[in-house]
Design a protein around this motif. Sequence first.
Motif, PDB file in Angstrom:
ATOM      1  N   GLU A   1      20.462  21.681 -12.875  1.00  0.00           N
ATOM      2  CA  GLU A   1      19.856  22.989 -13.107  1.00  0.00           C
ATOM      3  C   GLU A   1      19.663  23.149 -14.611  1.00  0.00           C
ATOM      4  O   GLU A   1      20.499  22.699 -15.388  1.00  0.00           O
ATOM      5  CB  GLU A   1      20.785  24.069 -12.536  1.00  0.00           C
ATOM      6  CG  GLU A   1      20.177  25.432 -12.328  1.00  0.00           C
ATOM      7  CD  GLU A   1      20.191  26.328 -13.556  1.00  0.00           C
ATOM      8  OE1 GLU A   1      19.495  27.346 -13.535  1.00  0.00           O
ATOM      9  OE2 GLU A   1      20.889  26.010 -14.545  1.00  0.00           O
TER      10      GLU A   1
ATOM     11  N   ILE B   1      15.010  19.998   1.105  1.00  0.00           N
ATOM     12  CA  ILE B   1      15.335  20.461  -0.262  1.00  0.00           C
ATOM     13  C   ILE B   1      16.746  20.035  -0.690  1.00  0.00           C
ATOM     14  O   ILE B   1      17.009  19.828  -1.863  1.00  0.00           O
ATOM     15  CB  ILE B   1      15.170  22.009  -0.356  1.00  0.00           C
ATOM     16  CG1 ILE B   1      15.373  22.526  -1.794  1.00  0.00           C
ATOM     17  CG2 ILE B   1      16.117  22.738   0.585  1.00  0.00           C
ATOM     18  CD1 ILE B   1      14.278  22.254  -2.745  1.00  0.00           C
ATOM     19  N   LYS B   2      17.646  19.870   0.289  1.00  0.00           N
ATOM     20  CA  LYS B   2      19.041  19.522  -0.035  1.00  0.00           C
ATOM     21  C   LYS B   2      19.196  18.109  -0.579  1.00  0.00           C
ATOM     22  O   LYS B   2      20.264  17.746  -1.050  1.00  0.00           O
ATOM     23  CB  LYS B   2      19.933  19.718   1.189  1.00  0.00           C
ATOM     24  CG  LYS B   2      20.132  21.189   1.531  1.00  0.00           C
ATOM     25  CD  LYS B   2      21.112  21.354   2.656  1.00  0.00           C
ATOM     26  CE  LYS B   2      21.409  22.838   2.864  1.00  0.00           C
ATOM     27  NZ  LYS B   2      22.255  23.063   4.037  1.00  0.00           N
TER      28      LYS B   2
ATOM     29  N   ASP C   1      11.244  16.941 -11.469  1.00  0.00           N
ATOM     30  CA  ASP C   1      11.105  18.060 -10.541  1.00  0.00           C
ATOM     31  C   ASP C   1      11.685  17.621  -9.197  1.00  0.00           C
ATOM     32  O   ASP C   1      10.964  17.321  -8.247  1.00  0.00           O
ATOM     33  CB  ASP C   1       9.631  18.481 -10.416  1.00  0.00           C
ATOM     34  CG  ASP C   1       9.506  19.925  -9.943  1.00  0.00           C
ATOM     35  OD1 ASP C   1      10.434  20.378  -9.235  1.00  0.00           O
ATOM     36  OD2 ASP C   1       8.512  20.592 -10.280  1.00  0.00           O
TER      37      ASP C   1
ATOM     38  N   THR D   1      11.463  18.521  -1.396  1.00  0.00           N
ATOM     39  CA  THR D   1      10.684  19.303  -0.426  1.00  0.00           C
ATOM     40  C   THR D   1       9.596  18.437   0.203  1.00  0.00           C
ATOM     41  O   THR D   1       9.370  18.479   1.418  1.00  0.00           O
ATOM     42  CB  THR D   1      10.064  20.545  -1.110  1.00  0.00           C
ATOM     43  OG1 THR D   1      11.125  21.299  -1.721  1.00  0.00           O
ATOM     44  CG2 THR D   1       9.349  21.437  -0.112  1.00  0.00           C
TER      45      THR D   1
ATOM     46  N   TYR E   1      14.624  23.127 -12.534  1.00  0.00           N
ATOM     47  CA  TYR E   1      15.018  23.997 -11.434  1.00  0.00           C
ATOM     48  C   TYR E   1      15.891  25.116 -11.974  1.00  0.00           C
ATOM     49  O   TYR E   1      16.728  24.885 -12.846  1.00  0.00           O
ATOM     50  CB  TYR E   1      15.801  23.158 -10.407  1.00  0.00           C
ATOM     51  CG  TYR E   1      16.013  23.811  -9.072  1.00  0.00           C
ATOM     52  CD1 TYR E   1      14.946  24.073  -8.216  1.00  0.00           C
ATOM     53  CD2 TYR E   1      17.300  24.146  -8.642  1.00  0.00           C
ATOM     54  CE1 TYR E   1      15.154  24.659  -6.970  1.00  0.00           C
ATOM     55  CE2 TYR E   1      17.514  24.723  -7.394  1.00  0.00           C
ATOM     56  CZ  TYR E   1      16.441  24.982  -6.559  1.00  0.00           C
ATOM     57  OH  TYR E   1      16.652  25.552  -5.335  1.00  0.00           O
TER      58      TYR E   1
ATOM     59  N   GLN F   1      17.721  16.957  -3.174  1.00  0.00           N
ATOM     60  CA  GLN F   1      17.362  16.847  -4.598  1.00  0.00           C
ATOM     61  C   GLN F   1      18.473  16.195  -5.427  1.00  0.00           C
ATOM     62  O   GLN F   1      18.208  15.553  -6.429  1.00  0.00           O
ATOM     63  CB  GLN F   1      16.908  18.178  -5.186  1.00  0.00           C
ATOM     64  CG  GLN F   1      17.894  19.307  -5.178  1.00  0.00           C
ATOM     65  CD  GLN F   1      17.312  20.577  -5.791  1.00  0.00           C
ATOM     66  OE1 GLN F   1      16.738  20.544  -6.866  1.00  0.00           O
ATOM     67  NE2 GLN F   1      17.463  21.681  -5.111  1.00  0.00           N
TER      68      GLN F   1
ATOM     69  N   ASN G   1      16.858  18.507 -14.186  1.00  0.00           N
ATOM     70  CA  ASN G   1      16.089  18.972 -13.039  1.00  0.00           C
ATOM     71  C   ASN G   1      15.360  20.255 -13.445  1.00  0.00           C
ATOM     72  O   ASN G   1      15.986  21.207 -13.903  1.00  0.00           O
ATOM     73  CB  ASN G   1      17.051  19.253 -11.869  1.00  0.00           C
ATOM     74  CG  ASN G   1      16.342  19.584 -10.577  1.00  0.00           C
ATOM     75  OD1 ASN G   1      15.133  19.435 -10.451  1.00  0.00           O
ATOM     76  ND2 ASN G   1      17.111  20.033  -9.595  1.00  0.00           N
TER      77      ASN G   1
ATOM     78  N   ALA H   1      13.431  19.244  -6.964  1.00  0.00           N
ATOM     79  CA  ALA H   1      13.267  20.171  -5.831  1.00  0.00           C
ATOM     80  C   ALA H   1      11.929  19.930  -5.141  1.00  0.00           C
ATOM     81  O   ALA H   1      11.851  19.876  -3.912  1.00  0.00           O
ATOM     82  CB  ALA H   1      13.378  21.609  -6.312  1.00  0.00           C
ATOM     83  N   GLN H   2      10.888  19.761  -5.944  1.00  0.00           N
ATOM     84  CA  GLN H   2       9.560  19.505  -5.377  1.00  0.00           C
ATOM     85  C   GLN H   2       9.558  18.168  -4.615  1.00  0.00           C
ATOM     86  O   GLN H   2       9.061  18.078  -3.496  1.00  0.00           O
ATOM     87  CB  GLN H   2       8.489  19.489  -6.471  1.00  0.00           C
ATOM     88  CG  GLN H   2       7.079  19.368  -5.899  1.00  0.00           C
ATOM     89  CD  GLN H   2       6.021  19.197  -6.981  1.00  0.00           C
ATOM     90  OE1 GLN H   2       6.192  19.631  -8.112  1.00  0.00           O
ATOM     91  NE2 GLN H   2       4.922  18.557  -6.629  1.00  0.00           N
TER      92      GLN H   2
ATOM     93  N   GLN I   1      24.994  22.363  -5.037  1.00  0.00           N
ATOM     94  CA  GLN I   1      23.873  21.460  -5.339  1.00  0.00           C
ATOM     95  C   GLN I   1      24.155  19.988  -5.035  1.00  0.00           C
ATOM     96  O   GLN I   1      23.277  19.158  -5.167  1.00  0.00           O
ATOM     97  CB  GLN I   1      23.471  21.592  -6.820  1.00  0.00           C
ATOM     98  CG  GLN I   1      22.620  22.811  -7.119  1.00  0.00           C
ATOM     99  CD  GLN I   1      21.955  22.673  -8.468  1.00  0.00           C
ATOM    100  OE1 GLN I   1      22.608  22.740  -9.507  1.00  0.00           O
ATOM    101  NE2 GLN I   1      20.653  22.450  -8.457  1.00  0.00           N
TER     102      GLN I   1
END
Length: 199
Positions: free
Chosen positions: A86, A151-152, A140, A146, A108, A154, A106, A142-143, A24
Amino acid sequence: MPLEGLVNKMNSVKNILLVGVGGQGTILVSKVLTAGLMKAGYDVKMSEVHGMAQRGGSVTTQVRYGEKVYSPLIGKGMADILVAFEKMEAVRWIDYLKPDGIVVVNNYEIPSMPIATGKAEYPHGILESLKDNFKTIVIDAAQAATEIGNIKTQNIVLLGALVKAFNLTEVDWIEVLRETITEKMLDINIKAFNRGMEL
């Protein structure tokens, strides 16, 4: 040094605990954080624990900074801020947070091996429980990553959120990102950082 002076120096040390799952980018964030804090003139100590990082296990990094830091390790109940990449990792490490500390989490989920194989269920109500007991900021990431296009990123979104939540704005973080991230990935990571600050 008189005992009182030593206690004051220890009190001036701030403790940041970053927790996540292997892959992550937790360690990259702690390295950027360490570089920025050193630039600002702080004494900084960092330690990392990889666990089973390669297999999706816990990764934690501890960053301590202040006028003088004697140990890189954060004890239970000592972290001023816990940044969880996470959700389940937030719960796993919550004992390390001060009662008046801040959690940046996060929103996630990365299923652990028992969950992925159907032997266990991902726990419900994590965010509600954190909010009921601690000053909690849910991101959020990840959102956001994106939407930015990768996505990497985050982890850098979470770095931006941490900088804002912990009021570490005296550092030129964009300059630090320039020095620590490859040129190819720089622009998107600057966008991710700024997005995290907004969130």
